[in-house]
Design an enzyme around this catalytic site. Sequence first.
Site, mmCIF file in Angstrom:
data_model
loop_
_atom_site.group_PDB
_atom_site.id
_atom_site.type_symbol
_atom_site.label_atom_id
_atom_site.label_comp_id
_atom_site.label_asym_id
_atom_site.label_seq_id
_atom_site.Cartn_x
_atom_site.Cartn_y
_atom_site.Cartn_z
ATOM 1 N N SER A 171 0.813 -1.218 0.000
ATOM 2 C CA SER A 171 0.000 0.000 0.000
ATOM 3 C C SER A 171 0.846 1.266 0.000
ATOM 4 O O SER A 171 1.830 1.383 0.735
ATOM 5 C CB SER A 171 -0.885 -0.026 1.259
ATOM 6 O OG SER A 171 -1.247 1.281 1.632
ATOM 7 N N GLY A 172 0.429 2.232 -0.803
ATOM 8 C CA GLY A 172 1.123 3.518 -0.802
ATOM 9 C C GLY A 172 0.889 4.264 0.500
ATOM 10 O O GLY A 172 1.806 4.849 1.074
ATOM 11 N N LEU A 173 -0.363 4.196 0.968
ATOM 12 C CA LEU A 173 -0.695 4.897 2.214
ATOM 13 C C LEU A 173 0.152 4.375 3.373
ATOM 14 O O LEU A 173 0.758 5.143 4.112
ATOM 15 C CB LEU A 173 -2.195 4.699 2.520
ATOM 16 C CG LEU A 173 -2.647 5.171 3.904
ATOM 17 C CD1 LEU A 173 -2.583 6.688 4.014
ATOM 18 C CD2 LEU A 173 -4.075 4.696 4.215
ATOM 19 N N ASP A 232 0.648 10.368 2.379
ATOM 20 C CA ASP A 232 0.379 9.625 1.141
ATOM 21 C C ASP A 232 0.242 10.622 -0.003
ATOM 22 O O ASP A 232 -0.792 10.702 -0.651
ATOM 23 C CB ASP A 232 -0.906 8.796 1.345
ATOM 24 C CG ASP A 232 -1.179 7.855 0.185
ATOM 25 O OD1 ASP A 232 -0.259 7.630 -0.622
ATOM 26 O OD2 ASP A 232 -2.309 7.350 0.093
ATOM 27 N N ASP A 235 1.201 -0.623 -5.010
ATOM 28 C CA ASP A 235 0.418 0.568 -5.269
ATOM 29 C C ASP A 235 1.369 1.580 -5.901
ATOM 30 O O ASP A 235 2.200 2.180 -5.224
ATOM 31 C CB ASP A 235 -0.119 1.071 -3.914
ATOM 32 C CG ASP A 235 -0.910 2.346 -4.036
ATOM 33 O OD1 ASP A 235 -0.980 2.892 -5.147
ATOM 34 O OD2 ASP A 235 -1.450 2.784 -3.002
ATOM 35 N N ASP A 247 0.635 4.401 -7.197
ATOM 36 C CA ASP A 247 0.059 5.747 -7.226
ATOM 37 C C ASP A 247 -0.240 6.150 -8.682
ATOM 38 O O ASP A 247 -0.859 5.388 -9.402
ATOM 39 C CB ASP A 247 0.978 6.758 -6.529
ATOM 40 C CG ASP A 247 1.081 6.469 -5.024
ATOM 41 O OD1 ASP A 247 0.153 5.840 -4.487
ATOM 42 O OD2 ASP A 247 2.092 6.847 -4.404
ATOM 43 N N GLU A 266 -3.150 4.700 -10.759
ATOM 44 C CA GLU A 266 -4.462 5.350 -10.670
ATOM 45 C C GLU A 266 -4.511 6.570 -11.584
ATOM 46 O O GLU A 266 -3.492 7.235 -11.810
ATOM 47 C CB GLU A 266 -4.768 5.734 -9.211
ATOM 48 C CG GLU A 266 -3.791 6.715 -8.600
ATOM 49 C CD GLU A 266 -3.815 6.714 -7.067
ATOM 50 O OE1 GLU A 266 -3.842 5.619 -6.475
ATOM 51 O OE2 GLU A 266 -3.788 7.812 -6.487
ATOM 52 N N LYS A 319 0.081 12.837 -6.084
ATOM 53 C CA LYS A 319 -1.283 12.398 -5.779
ATOM 54 C C LYS A 319 -1.690 12.781 -4.340
ATOM 55 O O LYS A 319 -0.864 13.176 -3.526
ATOM 56 C CB LYS A 319 -1.408 10.887 -5.991
ATOM 57 C CG LYS A 319 -0.460 10.005 -5.210
ATOM 58 C CD LYS A 319 -0.844 9.736 -3.760
ATOM 59 C CE LYS A 319 -2.212 9.208 -3.580
ATOM 60 N NZ LYS A 319 -2.245 7.744 -3.564
ATOM 61 N N ASN A 335 -4.329 11.124 -1.214
ATOM 62 C CA ASN A 335 -5.083 9.919 -0.872
ATOM 63 C C ASN A 335 -6.554 10.107 -1.245
ATOM 64 O O ASN A 335 -7.133 11.176 -1.049
ATOM 65 C CB ASN A 335 -4.928 9.591 0.623
ATOM 66 C CG ASN A 335 -5.619 8.288 0.973
ATOM 67 O OD1 ASN A 335 -6.808 8.264 1.250
ATOM 68 N ND2 ASN A 335 -4.865 7.205 0.909
ATOM 69 N N SER A 336 -7.156 9.059 -1.761
ATOM 70 C CA SER A 336 -8.526 9.136 -2.284
ATOM 71 C C SER A 336 -9.552 9.513 -1.221
ATOM 72 O O SER A 336 -10.651 9.969 -1.556
ATOM 73 C CB SER A 336 -8.917 7.793 -2.895
ATOM 74 O OG SER A 336 -8.030 7.462 -3.921
ATOM 75 N N ARG A 396 -6.442 1.765 -12.093
ATOM 76 C CA ARG A 396 -7.407 2.134 -11.046
ATOM 77 C C ARG A 396 -8.248 3.324 -11.487
ATOM 78 O O ARG A 396 -7.718 4.369 -11.862
ATOM 79 C CB ARG A 396 -6.624 2.446 -9.775
ATOM 80 C CG ARG A 396 -7.402 3.129 -8.690
ATOM 81 C CD ARG A 396 -6.628 2.997 -7.401
ATOM 82 N NE ARG A 396 -6.942 4.023 -6.447
ATOM 83 C CZ ARG A 396 -6.370 4.103 -5.255
ATOM 84 N NH1 ARG A 396 -5.446 3.211 -4.894
ATOM 85 N NH2 ARG A 396 -6.690 5.053 -4.415
ATOM 86 N N HIS A 413 -12.644 1.945 -7.544
ATOM 87 C CA HIS A 413 -12.551 2.407 -6.162
ATOM 88 C C HIS A 413 -13.800 3.204 -5.785
ATOM 89 O O HIS A 413 -14.363 3.923 -6.621
ATOM 90 C CB HIS A 413 -11.308 3.278 -5.992
ATOM 91 C CG HIS A 413 -10.769 3.269 -4.594
ATOM 92 N ND1 HIS A 413 -11.208 2.430 -3.601
ATOM 93 C CD2 HIS A 413 -9.780 4.013 -4.011
ATOM 94 C CE1 HIS A 413 -10.539 2.656 -2.496
ATOM 95 N NE2 HIS A 413 -9.666 3.605 -2.710
#
Length: 547
Positions: A61-63, A73, A100, A102, A129, A135, A137-138, A173, A204
């Site tokens: 995971s990137g986060l 992130d 991930d 990103d 993504e 980026k 975080n979503s 993504r 997502h």
Amino acid sequence: MGNAGSSAMRGGSSFSVSGETRFAALRREIMSPSLSFLMEAHDGISAKIVEEAGFRGIWASGLTTSAALGLRDSNEASWTQVLDVLEYMADAATLPILVDGDTGHGNFNNVRRFVRKLCERGIAGVCIEDKLFPKTNSFIGDAQPLADVDEFCGRIKAGKDSQADDDFVLVARVEALISGRGMEEALRRAEAYHRAGADAILIHSKKPDASEIFAFAERWANRAPLVIVPTMYYATPTELFRQAGISTIIWANHLLRSSIAAMRETAGRIHEDESLVRVEGSVATVKDIFRLVGNAELEEAERRYLPERPAAGAVVLAASGGLTLDQPKCMLDIRGQSLLQRLVGTLRESGVRDVTVVRGYRKEVVALQGVRMLDNDRHAEAGEAWSLACAREVIRGETIVAYGDVLFRRYILDSLLTSSADIVVAVDTLAISHPRPGKRDLVTADHRFSGDYLDDLPAHLLRMAGDIPQGEISGEWMGLARFSARGAEWLREEIAAMEAEGLLEAGDMPLLLTRLAGKHPVRVKYFTGHWLDVDTLTDLAEARNFT
Ligand code: SPV
Ligand code: MG
């Protein structure tokens, strides 16, 4: 594109346990009609834990990789720093890793280089993504800007054209639902990305229920495998995703989140209590850490690769009588362990396992498991040299000789064991400035301890006795000596010579060592303290403080 077997991976890391490449393993998970699961990891040890839990793949995971580094992130960790973390993960676990990626760390060109480097490190797939670098975080804010569809398709194509293994997986993504662009836009983008070469689509959503996901899945109708991240809609039963034909579920951040909760709890308790007592039972053991990082394999490798040297043996002279207490000195209790037990423990820690104890006074109480006992039944009238002679049959090969009533720090023994001299004795220089009362084995050497860093002149024994004049004392023998195989031969010869001269009965170790020094070099190794000779009651009190 090369095949997996020929790609330039680090030794062994490109293959999973079954012999299948990690690339092929991830491809199989993502492409298979049955539901698969990827579990988040963010470093070597969490990757290992994912593997031990039984998962068949890792989500890097990137986060959480960023957060574990203390970063946001927001592409604060550079892509090469991410690669470094991935390398630790790939070394720690054999599972395939989907990273991930990103946004791909820039435009098509950055994606190309990133994918090439991932393949070199055996990272089985990447998810990129359709957002802009850097980026966010979503789950932060609304309506984040999205990449132009054609530009993002270029990133996908560039990634696929750069993979070094046919089975490398690229997941595209779609962030259209997250940024509020609606279902039609999400489907349009997914279709474009699929056509551009993406192996799977990650759709997502940040809604607390999975309605968007189910609606998308129905319209998508399995054109390519669908990957989901149910962090926000976690309460949806997994079975419903299975029925909806989802390919892969990513449990995206739960190892980092659980470790944060555990670390916070532990740190708080220790801070509050100023003690470890309350946490000891609830934290992983140190042994568990050793197991997770594979210490057993290192031990096995040491046996294979380190040169074997025959283990030294030891003779412990423990025939002498008690203090005021009616027991042999070597059996005195020092904090729950006999002195002998402690001494043998130190020997064993340094690899000296074959230990012989020569006992005499009240021999029936001198016992220790795994230790050979020999008896000096004439201990009342015959001394140390006689005791040593009782053990002459075991003085073969490298041998330590120690008094049975001394305790010393292990480094002193280790230093004798690594000495290149054939005979070496441990001598305490503090005896000059801090003479102890009672019987002492004083030493005169050809070179005194200077304490000078640059002084590396080896010292040799000239004489050892109880009555050396103050001005000639170089130190006190600690009752510890090491003989190489050749030194042990000389020792046996000297015992025989003393026997022939009728000196064995009355002889003590100082006489024996002085005689040896007259014929062979006897190296003196200087130490300052860190040992105890339990001769007096004061010594005994000190010994009880010796850890
Ligand atoms: C991550 O784990 O970094 C992800 C998933 O990208 S999410 O945080 O849900 O966006
Ligand atoms: Mg991410």
